[in-house]
Scaffold this active site. Structure first.
Site, PDB file in Angstrom:
ATOM      1  N   ASP A 302      12.727   4.926 -10.517  1.00 42.51           N
ATOM      2  CA  ASP A 302      13.157   4.548 -10.123  1.00 42.51           C
ATOM      3  C   ASP A 302      14.830   3.894 -10.693  1.00 42.51           C
ATOM      4  OD1 ASP A 302      15.757   5.557  -8.349  1.00 42.51           O
ATOM      5  OD2 ASP A 302      14.942   3.914  -6.563  1.00 42.51           O
ATOM      6  N   ASP A 594      10.418   8.673   0.257  1.00 44.13           N
ATOM      7  CA  ASP A 594       9.693   7.574  -1.173  1.00 44.13           C
ATOM      8  C   ASP A 594       8.062   7.489  -0.298  1.00 44.13           C
ATOM      9  OD1 ASP A 594      11.829   7.648  -2.766  1.00 44.13           O
ATOM     10  OD2 ASP A 594      12.695   6.117  -2.315  1.00 44.13           O
ATOM     11  N   ASN A 684     -30.491 -21.652 -16.265  1.00 41.78           N
ATOM     12  CA  ASN A 684     -29.392 -20.454 -15.182  1.00 41.78           C
ATOM     13  C   ASN A 684     -28.599 -21.100 -14.561  1.00 41.78           C
ATOM     14  OD1 ASN A 684     -29.433 -17.851 -14.855  1.00 41.78           O
ATOM     15  ND2 ASN A 684     -29.830 -18.316 -12.729  1.00 41.78           N
TER      16      ASN A 684
END
Length: 843
Positions: A302, A594, A684
């Site tokens: 817009d 809108d 890990n």
């Protein structure tokens, strides 16, 4: 019935409202109860990878291997703790967003209208409702003016219904037209919307699309890794290894190869990303919008208040008798009306502009008017005050008795006023609409030419006409159009200068591969002038609403840069045309009409300051500052999150791949089993623990905003990521195997263990995002990796850890050699990155 001024006796005092709020509670729909810490822990333990670890723990305990059992327990506790902490952080971030984006209501307190959170509305409050508002609670209309309500959310009826005095309104319904005052009767769980919310309060949040894609990826990795683990187990048995030890090794390897912390990392990255956006005035109302923002390719914007300042000012006035310039800037009180000496024709023009107007001016502060209402209408009031400050007082002699509020489809507003025996009907709106209603079409033709000239200069033009007489116009006449009934009073040319940084924002979007499209209700010449000034569609076509209505834009949507004289509902067709090409569309809007386009777009963006409540509720993103620059910031945040997740995948999967490859290949090179179960789990735990989470907070690489984003349908491992994982994994595997081959026979596991862990951490440093400055806030990953590296070295130097992990001391010269060997993968990746960057042409 007019609704200009509320009855003095309406509403509550602040003290009464506070008492009722304490008695009935906040006006909020029931929400699911917060999850307990225990339920969060249980959910973490249900993860398939954690279940595998639990199974491995049971096995090693039964076999009496208490050292490995302790490591497995530590991994489970660490992963569970990180997961729970991340969930709580995510929940707190989303709760903060809910508070920031809460709807508001205009309520009478102590006889004065005040704007407050809808949660503070109580029974007995009188609320003002206008087109675009969401009814905050159940109530009864006290007064209304052409008020219509969309009740589809409650009744399923899609056609708005008219509501008049004495009729009930339900919470959650939307005012689509008109105005009114309503007295609240039921709030919170007692309201209609609250009763529905109670029924669905137990429904949990759905995972985002990215989480779903990564979940599928994790499932595929689980299947692949379990197959590899079975292969390791089988090969170990074939070599004559102990079955129990090989079972523990295989299960440990399967868990280590999967980045089990990935779902939690993604959840926190999205939630914290949304919270960071909120600090930049971008309120995310739907979590998946964070990731979708990073994929936007088209921004349909817009004009008013978004690309422009939203501070309207009348600069020219035109009447059939002449034209005048209005001096001054913005909402400042300084200025005058300059032009021909004969200014008599301006009085009826500006008098009508004051009467057919819903805005109000408050007392000036620092030589600036305060405005309440639509900025365009306020600009008309300021122009009238510059001309003759007595016009506002004279307007008080007229009573507004009927009106047809402005409608985006009709593009006009009509009010009916009465003073003594005189009736005055005023019509204000788009020139092409109003001029069709004028009696003297010769004058209308002059006005059309003046409109064209003003529009070409970039002005938005309003036409004002009226009809005076002794008879009140029939309601049917007001609704049908007043054709041939009006006398043209003149034109007002209004400007809304572009924001100072609007052109830069458009350029930034273009650099990021985002195509900006301007959509406005202005005249085509006005739209083209503004677009050219901003750099939008310099060589692009200009289309109007009629072209969209006929569908002529579809085949050349990529060549149209400006849409003028469009109605809000036509934005849906524009968005759909882009989406049919495979683009990801962000759409801005602020009005009731809108809302369909905001929902249709991949990302609906509503204006927070000037937007209607229904637009904000329909949108995925709310701009608290109405500034399009905030969209660019939000897109960058979305891309940053996606890039960080891919970075974590590259890091985590490369390490897991290397661990599997070392276990598989090592025995074929004549080594014993290169890593023990406890050693795999330790690596890990260090690499996927704190460093893994730190990847989610990495700063944005500026390069992500200088190239188009990948299509959302692309695999998260696409764009070369899979190849990068293979390369990094191969490099880590290579240096780890070299360390094993160089090690004394009794030290193979120690050397491989130390090299593999440090090499993974080195890769993490090599692939991190570029950063500038020395701020510790952006150094979280380096700190996490340094801590993890220290613990990895401690595992071969501190005797309690050596006994736990089965490692041995490494002499200093050998340690230095292994450290240099561990740095090789990271160095290779850095050099490869520099070489790739040098081949990219400067922009």
């Amino acid at each position: 019935m007019t609704t200009e001024t509320p009855v003095a006796s309406w509403g509550l005092s602040s003290a009464e409202a506070a008492e009722r709020l304490a008695e009935v509670g906040a006006n909020r729909a029931p929400r699911p109860k917060p999850r307990s810490p225990l339920s969060r822990v249980v959910d973490q333990l249900r993860d398939p990878m954690i279940l595998l670890l639990l199974a491995a723990g049971v096995i090693v305990v039964l076999l009496g291997d208490l050292a490995d059992a302790g490591i497995i327990a530590a991994v489970i506790v660490l992963n569970t703790t990180i997961g729970v902490v991340q969930e709580v952080r995510a929940a707190n971030a989303i709760a903060s967003l809910d508070r920031l984006s809460a709807p508001h209501a205009t309520v009478l307190r102590d006889g004065e209208p005040v704007r407050l959170d809808s949660a503070d509305v109580v029974p007995g409050d009188v609320v003002r409702l206008e087109a675009g508002d969401i009814v905050p609670a159940d109530g009864t209309l006290l007064e209304s003016a052409a008020l219509q309500v969309d009740e589809s959310a409650m009744t399923g009826e899609s056609v708005p219904v008219a509501r008049g005095e004495g009729e009930e309104l339900l919470s959650g319904t939307v005012v689509t037209r008109g105005r009114g005052w309503a007295e609240i009767s039921r709030t919170g769980a007692d309201s209609g919307l609250g009763r529905i919310a109670t029924a669905i309060a137990s429904v949990g949040a759905r995972p985002t699309p990215l989480q779903q894609r990564l979940s599928r990826l994790s499932q595929q990795l689980v299947v692949l890794t379990l197959a590899l683990a079975a292969l390791v187990f089988g090969l170990g048995l074939a070599r004559g290894e102990d079955a129990a030890e090989m079972l523990i090794l295989a299960v440990s390897l399967a868990v280590a190869a999967i980045p089990e912390s990935l779902p939690a990392v993604v959840s926190v990255a999205l939630a914290m990303g949304a919270f960071r956006m909120a600090k930049q005035a971008a309120l995310v109302r739907w979590l998946p919008a964070v990731e979708t923002l990073g994929s936007v390719t088209v921004l349909a914007s817009d004009k008013t208040g978004t690309l422009t300042e939203g501070r309207m000012v009348v600069q020219h006035l035109w009447t059939p008798a002449g034209s005048w310039e209005v001096t001054g800037h913005g909402y400042g009180t300084a200025g005058d009306v300059v032009g021909p000496d004969e200014r008599g024709s301006l009085t009826p023009l500006l008098s009508d502009a004051v009467l057919c107007n819903d805005a109000r001016l408050s007392a000036p502060q620092d030589d600036t008017w305060g405005i309440v209402g639509d900025p365009m209408e306020a600009a008309l009031l300021i122009a009238a005050a510059k001309y003759d400050d007595a016009l506002a007082a004279d307007a008080g002699d007229w009573q507004r008795v009927e009106e047809v509020p402005f409608d985006a489809t009709l593009q006009r507003m009509v009010t009916v006023h009465r003073r003594a025996d005189t009736w005055l009907t005023i019509c204000k709106g788009a020139p092409e609409v109003v001029l069709e209603l004028v009696q003297d079409q010769q004058v209308a033709e002059q006005a059309r030419e003046a409109t064209r000239q003003l529009a070409e200069q970039g002005f938005r033009v309003l036409a004002i006409a009226d009809s005076r007489g002794a008879t009140r116009p029939a309601t049917e006449l007001l609704e049908s159009g007043l054709e041939g009934e009006l006398v043209l009073r003149g034109l007002a040319a209004i400007s809304d200068p572009p924001r100072a940084d609007a052109a830069h924002v458009v350029a930034a979007c273009a650099a990021a591969g985002i195509h900006t499209v301007l959509i406005t209700g202005d005249h085509p010449a006005t739209a083209r002038a503004i677009a050219s000034e901003l750099g939008i569609g310099v060589d692009a076509e200009v289309a109007d609403g009629d072209m969209v209505l006929r569908g002529e834009h579809v085949d050349r949507v990529d060549r149209i840069g400006v849409y003028a004289r469009t109605r809000p509902e036509q934005k849906v067709d524009i968005v759909s045309a882009w989406q049919d090409r495979g683009d990801v569309v962000a759409m801005t809007g602020d009005g009731v009409n809108d809302a369909p386009a905001l929902r249709r777009a991949d990302i609906g963006i509503a204006m927070g300051a000037r937007g209607t409540e229904v637009a904000r509720q329909a949108a995925d993103l709310v701009l608290a500052d109405d500034n399009l620059r905030t969209v660019v910031t939000a897109v960058g945040e979305g891309r940053r999150i996606y890039a960080n997740i891919r970075m974590f995948l590259r890091y985590g999967l490369a390490g897991g791949l290397a661990e599997v490859a070392v276990i598989l290949v090592g025995p074929f090179l004549g080594m014993p089993v290169p890593l023990g179960p406890g050693q795999i789990l330790w690596i890990n735990m260090l690499t996927h623990g704190v460093p893994g989470v730190a990847f989610g907070g990495e700063p944005m690489d500026p390069a992500v905003m200088r190239r188009p984003s990948p299509p959302p349908q692309k695999s998260v491992l696409g764009q070369g990521l899979f190849r990068q994982i293979l390369v990094a994994g191969a490099l880590i595997t290579l240096v780890s195997l070299v360390a094993g081959l160089l090690a004394p026979e009794s030290r193979v596991q120690t050397w491989v263990f130390l090299t593999l862990g440090l090499a993974q951490l080195g890769v993490g440093l090599a692939i991190r995002s570029p950063r500038s400055g020395l701020a510790w806030r952006s150094r979280g990953l380096e700190v996490a990796i340094a801590v993890a590296a220290g613990l990895q070295v401690l595992a071969v130097t501190w005797s309690p850890l050596r006994e736990l992990l089965g490692t041995h001391p490494v002499p200093l010269p050998d340690a230095a050699a292994l450290l240099a060997l561990s740095a090789v993968p990271g160095v290779v990746l850095v050099v490869q990155r520099w070489a790739a960057a040098s081949k990219v042409p400067a922009r």
